[in-house]
Design a protein around this motif. Structure first.
Motif, PDB file in Angstrom:
ATOM      1  N   LEU A 143      -1.702   4.475  -2.762  1.00  0.00           N
ATOM      2  CA  LEU A 143      -0.445   4.780  -2.066  1.00  0.00           C
ATOM      3  C   LEU A 143       0.181   3.495  -1.523  1.00  0.00           C
ATOM      4  O   LEU A 143       1.394   3.276  -1.654  1.00  0.00           O
ATOM      5  CB  LEU A 143      -0.699   5.775  -0.943  1.00  0.00           C
ATOM      6  N   GLN A 144      -0.646   2.643  -0.936  1.00  0.00           N
ATOM      7  CA  GLN A 144      -0.125   1.388  -0.411  1.00  0.00           C
ATOM      8  C   GLN A 144       0.484   0.520  -1.509  1.00  0.00           C
ATOM      9  O   GLN A 144       1.432  -0.228  -1.263  1.00  0.00           O
ATOM     10  CB  GLN A 144      -1.256   0.623   0.289  1.00  0.00           C
ATOM     11  N   ALA A 145      -0.053   0.643  -2.732  1.00  0.00           N
ATOM     12  CA  ALA A 145       0.443  -0.153  -3.857  1.00  0.00           C
ATOM     13  C   ALA A 145       1.588   0.521  -4.601  1.00  0.00           C
ATOM     14  O   ALA A 145       2.087  -0.012  -5.586  1.00  0.00           O
ATOM     15  CB  ALA A 145      -0.708  -0.426  -4.833  1.00  0.00           C
ATOM     16  N   GLY A 146       2.012   1.713  -4.136  1.00  0.00           N
ATOM     17  CA  GLY A 146       3.106   2.414  -4.790  1.00  0.00           C
ATOM     18  C   GLY A 146       2.685   3.234  -5.986  1.00  0.00           C
ATOM     19  O   GLY A 146       3.520   3.610  -6.814  1.00  0.00           O
ATOM     20  N   GLU A 147       1.382   3.554  -6.090  1.00  0.00           N
ATOM     21  CA  GLU A 147       0.877   4.273  -7.254  1.00  0.00           C
ATOM     22  C   GLU A 147       0.656   5.762  -6.981  1.00  0.00           C
ATOM     23  O   GLU A 147       0.510   6.540  -7.922  1.00  0.00           O
ATOM     24  CB  GLU A 147      -0.457   3.661  -7.704  1.00  0.00           C
ATOM     25  N   ILE A 148       0.570   6.158  -5.727  1.00  0.00           N
ATOM     26  CA  ILE A 148       0.278   7.532  -5.330  1.00  0.00           C
ATOM     27  C   ILE A 148       1.347   7.981  -4.332  1.00  0.00           C
ATOM     28  O   ILE A 148       1.769   7.203  -3.477  1.00  0.00           O
ATOM     29  CB  ILE A 148      -1.117   7.637  -4.668  1.00  0.00           C
ATOM     30  N   ASP A 149       1.771   9.231  -4.432  1.00  0.00           N
ATOM     31  CA  ASP A 149       2.793   9.747  -3.521  1.00  0.00           C
ATOM     32  C   ASP A 149       2.243  10.516  -2.333  1.00  0.00           C
ATOM     33  O   ASP A 149       2.956  10.724  -1.351  1.00  0.00           O
ATOM     34  CB  ASP A 149       3.763  10.655  -4.291  1.00  0.00           C
ATOM     35  N   PHE A 150       0.985  10.964  -2.413  1.00  0.00           N
ATOM     36  CA  PHE A 150       0.430  11.738  -1.301  1.00  0.00           C
ATOM     37  C   PHE A 150      -1.081  11.692  -1.370  1.00  0.00           C
ATOM     38  O   PHE A 150      -1.667  11.899  -2.446  1.00  0.00           O
ATOM     39  CB  PHE A 150       0.904  13.195  -1.364  1.00  0.00           C
ATOM     40  N   CYS A 151      -1.722  11.418  -0.204  1.00  0.00           N
ATOM     41  CA  CYS A 151      -3.181  11.335  -0.184  1.00  0.00           C
ATOM     42  C   CYS A 151      -3.688  11.461   1.248  1.00  0.00           C
ATOM     43  O   CYS A 151      -2.919  11.537   2.200  1.00  0.00           O
ATOM     44  CB  CYS A 151      -3.665  10.025  -0.799  1.00  0.00           C
ATOM     45  N   ASN A 152      -5.018  11.454   1.384  1.00  0.00           N
ATOM     46  CA  ASN A 152      -5.653  11.459   2.697  1.00  0.00           C
ATOM     47  C   ASN A 152      -5.463  10.119   3.394  1.00  0.00           C
ATOM     48  O   ASN A 152      -5.397   9.069   2.756  1.00  0.00           O
ATOM     49  CB  ASN A 152      -7.162  11.687   2.569  1.00  0.00           C
ATOM     50  N   ILE A 153      -5.422  10.187   4.724  1.00  0.00           N
ATOM     51  CA  ILE A 153      -5.507   8.969   5.532  1.00  0.00           C
ATOM     52  C   ILE A 153      -6.992   8.684   5.753  1.00  0.00           C
ATOM     53  O   ILE A 153      -7.741   9.569   6.169  1.00  0.00           O
ATOM     54  CB  ILE A 153      -4.806   9.141   6.887  1.00  0.00           C
ATOM     55  N   PRO A 154      -7.461   7.480   5.478  1.00  0.00           N
ATOM     56  CA  PRO A 154      -8.881   7.180   5.679  1.00  0.00           C
ATOM     57  C   PRO A 154      -9.308   7.350   7.134  1.00  0.00           C
ATOM     58  O   PRO A 154      -8.500   7.215   8.064  1.00  0.00           O
ATOM     59  CB  PRO A 154      -8.998   5.717   5.240  1.00  0.00           C
ATOM     60  N   VAL A 155     -10.580   7.653   7.301  1.00  0.00           N
ATOM     61  CA  VAL A 155     -11.146   7.802   8.641  1.00  0.00           C
ATOM     62  C   VAL A 155     -10.887   6.534   9.450  1.00  0.00           C
ATOM     63  O   VAL A 155     -11.066   5.418   8.971  1.00  0.00           O
ATOM     64  CB  VAL A 155     -12.663   8.075   8.553  1.00  0.00           C
TER      65      VAL A 155
END
Length: 552
Positions: free
Chosen positions: A270-282
């Motif tokens: 997501l940070q690299a612009g490859e994913i639009d939605f994901c979990n926030i890491p612990v």
């Protein structure tokens, strides 16, 4: 349903990952390939109007055995049932049904009229017979792998005979004609319309019976998106907009379900612009809020308000194996529950954005003090005293914490392990891949397992029946309490809503004294959307609403 991560509205019909490379690159030429059965699998080419959504490897994407939130994300996008739960009005609304069902005076017979003109993705008509076909697949003992979610159909007349292999059909489900489905219950159940909102109770075409192996890998649904190719295990699942959908057309062209090994990898995507939605890491919730902005309602991603923290209809808990020498003793289960510092877990790992569980029943389902389990608190001294009074030396107890890998559970389990050590109990950890882990729960090869339960439909019964009723499909540790069973069945038949809720509260308190599971925390969202996302709703039951999603 199970929440794979420690963490159901369905879409409201009435209007309401990538392996490498940036999404723009993927749109032009596809992402990296992977392997399937030893062969290289090239990632597909998709356009810029495809939503890239992180998944870990699901257990099933065939609705007959949809049992956890990863597979459910695919199932909800590709199938529609009779009704859907509307969380705005907090009641079922029609989906494939043209209207809410009529109900006989004795509360046993529900008659559904279907919409005209609906088709499956292969062009077959969606009719009453297709619903009967789909429901019978859920209840059938003859499936290559029988469903683990049969309990949804247990209230229906003839279920026991059909599921037990003593009848050729589910007699309580009848296709009166092409557009009329009649469902007869074995006993009144006032909340049955809510049950009909579950995604397993969807229609399937004849192809599901003719070629079940292919259907398992590429189900043919009737929802707003269709699967373009078979599931590429551990790589991706690709769905595109179904042009002949009977409802409102989605704004996006499709969904690229990007299967990643772990949430941290997806977040980097997501940070690299490859994913639009994901979990926030612990441990990064507040940092993400500061970076991406916090959603106003906790469930909707919009530009500059991309981090979701809304309360979920979910509980994270441990499940003790009641065949284990030590865990079969209620004193040990009570002591273990008292030993866990739940506030430390939610504060240190989730930055206060979750809440320690005081019961199996989430506050978002029913916030009532009668649901509170007396051993769901932090009191290590009482835990030690309970063991001492029972003549149990904690130093003699050795247990294993069993859980699925790849879901950010390690830190939670390490905290629990330290709490158990503090009262003198030795505990080790063991992880497995998700599907194998579910198998270990089914065959009893675990000590203290981990599960998350998210509402299939937001009623009290859905947290109590599947997990604790004698013989229920998701009652993994075979807990049995005849008084609880009787109380729950009686509660189902109460027509008055408040009286019914009170009866369920009494049943919840009853099972809590036995500590058949050890609740840890109530979930809240910890998800984030990319800057590309103009609007995306991720509901309280961890269901993504691609049908209303918009990309910038």
């Amino acid at each position: 349903m199970f929440d794979k991560f420690g963490g159901i509205t369905r879409r409201n019909f009435v209007k309401g990952g990538l392996a490498a490379g940036a999404l723009a690159t993927l749109a032009a030429c596809g992402g990296n390939g992977g392997t399937e059965g030893g062969e290289t699998v090239e990632a597909p080419q998709v356009g810029e109007n495809y939503f890239s959504y992180y998944l870990s490897e699901p257990a099933y994407i065939d609705p007959y055995n949809g049992q956890e939130n990863q597979g459910m994300a695919v199932i909800f996008a590709t199938f529609d049932g009779l009704l859907v739960w509307d969380y705005d009005t907090n009641e079922p609304v029609p989906m494939c049904a043209a209207e809410l069902p009529t109900v006989s005076d004795d509360g046993l017979v529900y008659t559904f009229k279907l919409r005209e003109g609906m088709t499956f993705h292969n062009g077959d008509p969606v009719d009453a017979a297709s619903f009967k076909r789909g429901w019978e697949r859920v209840a059938s003992p003859d499936m290559a792998t029988p469903s683990d979610i049969c309990y949804h159909l247990a209230p229906i007349a003839g279920y026991e005979e059909f599921h037990g292999g003593k009848a050729d059909e589910l007699s309580g489900v009848v296709a009166i004609d092409d557009l009329t489905l009649e469902v007869t219950l074995a006993a009144p159940m006032a909340d049955f319309p809510a049950v009909c909102c579950h995604p397993a109770l969807v229609p399937v075409p004849q192809a599901a019976l003719d070629d079940p192996a292919s259907f398992l890998e590429q189900p043919i649904g009737n929802g707003p998106f269709k699967l373009d190719e078979p599931w590429q295990h551990n790589q991706y699942i690709l769905a595109s907009k179904f042009e002949d959908y009977y409802g409102e057309a989605p704004a996006i062209d499709g969904v690229y379900f990007s299967i990643q090994a772990d949430p941290d990898t997806a977040f980097r995507g997501l940070q690299a612009g490859e994913i639009d939605f994901c979990n926030i890491p612990v441990g990064q919730i507040q940092e993400c809020i500061d970076t991406y902005g916090q959603s106003e309602d906790g469930f909707t991603v919009t530009p500059g308000a991309q981090a979701l923290t809304g309360t979920e209809l979910s509980t994270y808990y441990l499940i003790p194996n009641l065949e284990n020498e030590w865990l079969s003793k209620v004193e040990v289960r009570r002591a273990l529950s008292l030993a866990i510092n739940r506030d430390n877990i939610v504060d240190s790992l989730f930055e206060g954005y979750r809440e320690g569980a005081n019961s199996i029943m989430p506050l978002s389902i029913d916030d009532n003090e009668k649901n509170v389990w007396q051993y769901c608190k932090y009191d290590p001294e009482q835990a030690k005293q309970i063991l001492a009074d029972a003549g149990i030396d904690p130093a003699e107890i050795t247990l294993t914490l069993n859980y699925n890998s790849g879901g950010d559970h390690e830190d939670i389990m390490s905290s629990i392990q330290a709490d158990f050590a503090a009262i003198g109990i030795n505990v080790e950890q063991q992880t497995q891949e998700w599907a194998a882990y579910l198998d270990s729960l089914s065959d009893g090869s675990y000590d203290l397992g981990r599960l998350g339960w998210t509402a299939d439909y937001p009623i009290q019964d859905n947290f109590l029946y599947p997990n604790f009723f004698t013989g229920a499909d998701n009652n993994y540790n075979n807990y049995s309490n005849a008084d609880f069973d009787a109380a729950l069945l009686a509660a189902r038949q109460i027509a008055d809503e408040e009286e019914r809720r009170e009866a369920y509260r009494d049943a919840c308190a009853m099972v809590g004294d036995d500590v058949p599971v050890i609740p840890i925390m109530f979930y809240a969202h910890n998800y984030v959307g990319s800057e590309r996302v103009a609007n995306f709703f991720y509901d309280a039951a961890t269901i993504p609403h691609f049908e209303t999603a918009q990309l910038a």
